[in-house]
Design a protein around this motif. Structure first.
Motif, mmCIF file in Angstrom:
data_model
loop_
_atom_site.group_PDB
_atom_site.id
_atom_site.type_symbol
_atom_site.label_atom_id
_atom_site.label_comp_id
_atom_site.label_asym_id
_atom_site.label_seq_id
_atom_site.Cartn_x
_atom_site.Cartn_y
_atom_site.Cartn_z
ATOM 1 N N VAL A 30 0.833 -1.201 0.000
ATOM 2 C CA VAL A 30 0.000 0.000 0.000
ATOM 3 C C VAL A 30 0.871 1.255 0.000
ATOM 4 O O VAL A 30 0.656 2.174 -0.795
ATOM 5 N N GLU A 31 1.873 1.305 0.873
ATOM 6 C CA GLU A 31 2.719 2.495 1.011
ATOM 7 C C GLU A 31 3.499 2.810 -0.257
ATOM 8 O O GLU A 31 3.736 3.969 -0.572
ATOM 9 N N HIS A 32 3.909 1.764 -0.961
ATOM 10 C CA HIS A 32 4.723 1.976 -2.158
ATOM 11 C C HIS A 32 3.890 2.018 -3.440
ATOM 12 O O HIS A 32 4.443 2.037 -4.534
ATOM 13 N N GLY A 33 2.595 2.027 -3.299
ATOM 14 C CA GLY A 33 1.717 2.232 -4.446
ATOM 15 C C GLY A 33 1.602 1.045 -5.384
ATOM 16 O O GLY A 33 1.328 1.234 -6.566
ATOM 17 N N PHE A 34 1.786 -0.179 -4.887
ATOM 18 C CA PHE A 34 1.669 -1.346 -5.748
ATOM 19 C C PHE A 34 0.238 -1.515 -6.243
ATOM 20 O O PHE A 34 0.032 -2.116 -7.279
ATOM 21 N N GLY A 35 -0.705 -0.999 -5.504
ATOM 22 C CA GLY A 35 -2.114 -1.114 -5.884
ATOM 23 C C GLY A 35 -2.587 0.054 -6.727
ATOM 24 O O GLY A 35 -3.780 0.205 -6.962
ATOM 25 N N GLY A 36 -1.675 0.891 -7.159
ATOM 26 C CA GLY A 36 -2.037 2.060 -7.948
ATOM 27 C C GLY A 36 -2.453 3.215 -7.052
ATOM 28 O O GLY A 36 -2.176 3.236 -5.850
ATOM 29 N N ALA A 37 -3.138 4.155 -7.645
ATOM 30 C CA ALA A 37 -3.537 5.366 -6.926
ATOM 31 C C ALA A 37 -4.558 5.086 -5.826
ATOM 32 O O ALA A 37 -4.671 5.841 -4.874
ATOM 33 N N HIS A 38 -5.282 3.999 -5.950
ATOM 34 C CA HIS A 38 -6.338 3.677 -4.984
ATOM 35 C C HIS A 38 -5.945 2.502 -4.090
ATOM 36 O O HIS A 38 -6.799 1.701 -3.692
ATOM 37 N N GLY A 39 -4.685 2.404 -3.737
ATOM 38 C CA GLY A 39 -4.195 1.292 -2.928
ATOM 39 C C GLY A 39 -4.826 1.227 -1.552
ATOM 40 O O GLY A 39 -5.147 0.149 -1.054
ATOM 41 N N LYS A 42 -8.264 -0.134 -1.841
ATOM 42 C CA LYS A 42 -8.226 -1.569 -2.103
ATOM 43 C C LYS A 42 -7.948 -2.341 -0.818
ATOM 44 O O LYS A 42 -8.507 -3.415 -0.606
ATOM 45 N N ALA A 43 -7.090 -1.805 0.034
ATOM 46 C CA ALA A 43 -6.802 -2.464 1.317
ATOM 47 C C ALA A 43 -8.051 -2.482 2.192
ATOM 48 O O ALA A 43 -8.332 -3.483 2.863
ATOM 49 N N GLU A 44 -8.813 -1.400 2.194
ATOM 50 C CA GLU A 44 -10.068 -1.359 2.953
ATOM 51 C C GLU A 44 -11.082 -2.329 2.363
ATOM 52 O O GLU A 44 -11.800 -3.006 3.093
ATOM 53 N N TRP A 45 -11.150 -2.392 1.033
ATOM 54 C CA TRP A 45 -12.051 -3.337 0.380
ATOM 55 C C TRP A 45 -11.658 -4.761 0.738
ATOM 56 O O TRP A 45 -12.525 -5.627 0.931
ATOM 57 N N MET A 46 -10.342 -5.010 0.849
ATOM 58 C CA MET A 46 -9.848 -6.354 1.159
ATOM 59 C C MET A 46 -10.345 -6.824 2.520
ATOM 60 O O MET A 46 -10.629 -8.005 2.703
ATOM 61 N N VAL A 47 -10.483 -5.907 3.480
ATOM 62 C CA VAL A 47 -11.015 -6.261 4.800
ATOM 63 C C VAL A 47 -12.422 -6.825 4.647
ATOM 64 O O VAL A 47 -12.744 -7.890 5.184
ATOM 65 N N ASN A 75 -3.958 -10.021 -7.754
ATOM 66 C CA ASN A 75 -4.870 -9.310 -8.649
ATOM 67 C C ASN A 75 -4.944 -7.815 -8.369
ATOM 68 O O ASN A 75 -4.986 -7.012 -9.302
ATOM 69 N N GLU A 76 -4.987 -7.433 -7.106
ATOM 70 C CA GLU A 76 -5.216 -6.035 -6.756
ATOM 71 C C GLU A 76 -3.931 -5.220 -6.567
ATOM 72 O O GLU A 76 -3.921 -4.025 -6.802
ATOM 73 N N PHE A 77 -2.855 -5.875 -6.108
ATOM 74 C CA PHE A 77 -1.628 -5.151 -5.798
ATOM 75 C C PHE A 77 -0.442 -5.600 -6.647
ATOM 76 O O PHE A 77 0.679 -5.132 -6.433
ATOM 77 N N ASP A 78 -0.673 -6.515 -7.590
ATOM 78 C CA ASP A 78 0.410 -7.063 -8.414
ATOM 79 C C ASP A 78 1.580 -7.507 -7.545
ATOM 80 O O ASP A 78 2.736 -7.202 -7.823
#
Length: 174
Positions: A30-39, A42-47, A75-78
């Protein structure tokens, strides 16, 4: 009878948020932007996705949870996790879900509080590890500037002719 069920669902949701929040691999992604601009989103959605996965599947095996987490991260964070933390996180989630199903009460609340504390520690460590924008590393600041001598020595002087009148011809450098 519905109130305890809702309470355990809420506790499980808090627990999932704490487990995923204290998972260093996910936080780095999340911190390094692997999930793109909406990382972060995506982490909140993952919960919610993990919570839904547990509630809609009965008697999950550890490998199934591990595969689900690996698939979501890929899929979400490559991101492919190979540090062994997938099995640890899946075991924590299964343990938490089992406690919620049994109605762990105060022990469950205490376990979630420890997870939240660990989540905060991981967040602080990630913030300290990320350098401020525009700053240089300490090595660059401590090292004095060195001046380079860029002047070329020029061609070597011609050797004096030999005593017998012959001139030595040297090979040119390429």
């Amino acid at each position: 009878m519905a109130a305890p069920r809702e309470e355990t669902r809420g506790l499980f949701s808090q627990g999932v948020r704490a487990v995923l929040g204290s998972w260093a691999a996910l936080q780095i992604a999340v911190e390094h932007g692997f999930g793109g601009a909406h990382g972060r989103e995506k982490a909140e959605w993952m919960v919610g996705a993990v919570e839904q996965y547990f509630h809609s599947n009965a008697a999950l095996e550890p490998d199934e949870v591990e595969d689900f987490l690996a698939e979501v991260l890929n899929n979400e964070f490559d991101t492919i996790i190979e540090d062994g933390s997938l099995s640890e996180v899946s075991q924590q989630l299964q343990s938490l879900f089992a406690r919620c199903q049994c109605g762990g009460g105060p022990a469950l609340t205490e376990a979630i509080a420890r997870l939240v504390q660990r989540q905060q520690e991981v967040g602080q460590a990630a913030a300290q590890a990320q350098p401020a924008q525009g700053s240089s590393s300490e090595e660059e600041e401590e090292r004095p500037e060195e001046v380079m001598d860029c002047s070329s020595p020029g061609p070597p002087p011609d050797p004096p002719p030999a005593e017998d009148g012959w001139t030595v011809v040297r090979k040119k450098k390429k």
